[in-house]
Design a protein around this motif. Structure first.
Motif, PDB file in Angstrom:
ATOM      1  N   VAL A  81       6.189   5.081   8.139  1.00  0.00           N
ATOM      2  CA  VAL A  81       7.466   4.955   7.426  1.00  0.00           C
ATOM      3  C   VAL A  81       8.338   3.883   8.087  1.00  0.00           C
ATOM      4  N   GLU A  82       8.373   3.863   9.416  1.00  0.00           N
ATOM      5  CA  GLU A  82       9.160   2.844  10.126  1.00  0.00           C
ATOM      6  C   GLU A  82       8.662   1.437   9.798  1.00  0.00           C
ATOM      7  N   ARG A  83       7.383   1.301   9.498  1.00  0.00           N
ATOM      8  CA  ARG A  83       6.813  -0.007   9.155  1.00  0.00           C
ATOM      9  C   ARG A  83       6.956  -0.328   7.675  1.00  0.00           C
ATOM     10  N   ILE A 126       0.844  -1.200   0.000  1.00  0.00           N
ATOM     11  CA  ILE A 126       0.000   0.000   0.000  1.00  0.00           C
ATOM     12  C   ILE A 126       0.879   1.251   0.000  1.00  0.00           C
ATOM     13  N   ILE A 127       0.503   2.208  -0.829  1.00  0.00           N
ATOM     14  CA  ILE A 127       1.169   3.515  -0.911  1.00  0.00           C
ATOM     15  C   ILE A 127       0.203   4.528  -0.303  1.00  0.00           C
ATOM     16  N   VAL A 128       0.707   5.398   0.572  1.00  0.00           N
ATOM     17  CA  VAL A 128      -0.163   6.328   1.281  1.00  0.00           C
ATOM     18  C   VAL A 128       0.068   7.760   0.793  1.00  0.00           C
ATOM     19  N   PHE A 129      -1.002   8.356   0.240  1.00  0.00           N
ATOM     20  CA  PHE A 129      -1.005   9.774  -0.127  1.00  0.00           C
ATOM     21  C   PHE A 129      -1.688  10.513   1.016  1.00  0.00           C
ATOM     22  N   GLU A 145      -5.434   6.416  14.150  1.00  0.00           N
ATOM     23  CA  GLU A 145      -6.297   5.331  13.680  1.00  0.00           C
ATOM     24  C   GLU A 145      -5.875   4.848  12.291  1.00  0.00           C
ATOM     25  N   LEU A 146      -5.141   5.688  11.572  1.00  0.00           N
ATOM     26  CA  LEU A 146      -4.730   5.335  10.218  1.00  0.00           C
ATOM     27  C   LEU A 146      -3.760   4.155  10.211  1.00  0.00           C
ATOM     28  N   ILE A 147      -2.922   4.024  11.232  1.00  0.00           N
ATOM     29  CA  ILE A 147      -1.900   2.974  11.245  1.00  0.00           C
ATOM     30  C   ILE A 147      -2.528   1.587  11.134  1.00  0.00           C
ATOM     31  N   ASP A 148      -3.476   1.266  12.008  1.00  0.00           N
ATOM     32  CA  ASP A 148      -4.121  -0.050  11.958  1.00  0.00           C
ATOM     33  C   ASP A 148      -4.890  -0.244  10.657  1.00  0.00           C
ATOM     34  N   ASP A 178       2.217  13.426  13.852  1.00  0.00           N
ATOM     35  CA  ASP A 178       3.657  13.218  13.627  1.00  0.00           C
ATOM     36  C   ASP A 178       4.037  11.771  13.925  1.00  0.00           C
ATOM     37  N   THR A 179       3.483  11.205  14.976  1.00  0.00           N
ATOM     38  CA  THR A 179       3.743   9.800  15.318  1.00  0.00           C
ATOM     39  C   THR A 179       3.199   8.874  14.239  1.00  0.00           C
TER      40      THR A 179
END
Length: 182
Positions: A47-49, A6-9, A163-166, A40-41
């Motif tokens: 990116v870290e993932r 997945i690419i995130v815009f 919430e976007l991370i999960d 920011d987190t």
């Protein structure tokens, strides 16, 4: 680590940066602003993932540079597409195509792109027109939260950046699974 598909815009105003904290100079350039709590987190964690992030935002290049450097997130974006340099505003396909081009993505990659934004008429309509997955961040009281028509209906709605991370992790797993079963 398996590469992420997945690419995130991401949009900026009221998606990463709290528009209510923007301080502008006489040329309308934002010289200072704060992030939405957790934004920011969220950027760093994605990116870290292993996710690729692209900024797709309406505004002046210097504004984004100022805000993102100040908040320590400038270097997390693989590309930054601004309406100032593209000479178009979302929902114009030119904005999204510029981001795809900068990331060397083609038409077959559209199903891997997730556009996250706070504005139904610009971010969500634009993403839907491009065939991207659309995610509406309804954190801000500054913009409408009810779609004007079908073209503004998001695929997903979240209320806080974290919430976007999960959600992205889930969409990535679903995409990989779908590709394996082809």
């Amino acid at each position: 680590m398996e590469p992420k598909q997945i690419i995130v815009f991401l949009d900026s105003g009221d998606t990463i940066i709290d528009e209510g904290t923007e301080i502008r100079d006489e040329n309308d350039v934002v010289i200072k602003a704060s992030v939405i709590p957790g934004a920011d987190t969220m950027v760093r964690t994605l990116v870290e993932r292993g996710y690729t992030l692209a900024l797709v935002a309406d505004g002046l290049a210097q504004s984004f540079k100022n805000m993102f450097i100040q908040n320590g997130i400038y270097d997390y974006f693989t590309t930054m597409i601004y309406s100032e340099t593209i000479k178009a505003f979302k929902p114009s396909p030119r904005m999204f195509r510029a981001a795809m081009g900068a990331l060397d993505l083609n038409e077959s990659d559209r199903s891997r792109i997730v556009m996250v934004g706070n504005n139904l008429s610009r971010d969500i309509r634009g993403a839907n027109q491009m065939g991207f997955t659309s995610v509406f961040l309804d954190w801000t009281p500054r913009y409408p939260k009810t779609p004007a028509d079908e073209s503004e209906c998001p695929d997903y709605t979240i209320s806080m950046p974290m919430e976007l991370i999960d959600l992205i992790e889930r969409l990535n797993a679903e995409y990989i699974e779908a590709e394996r079963s082809k």
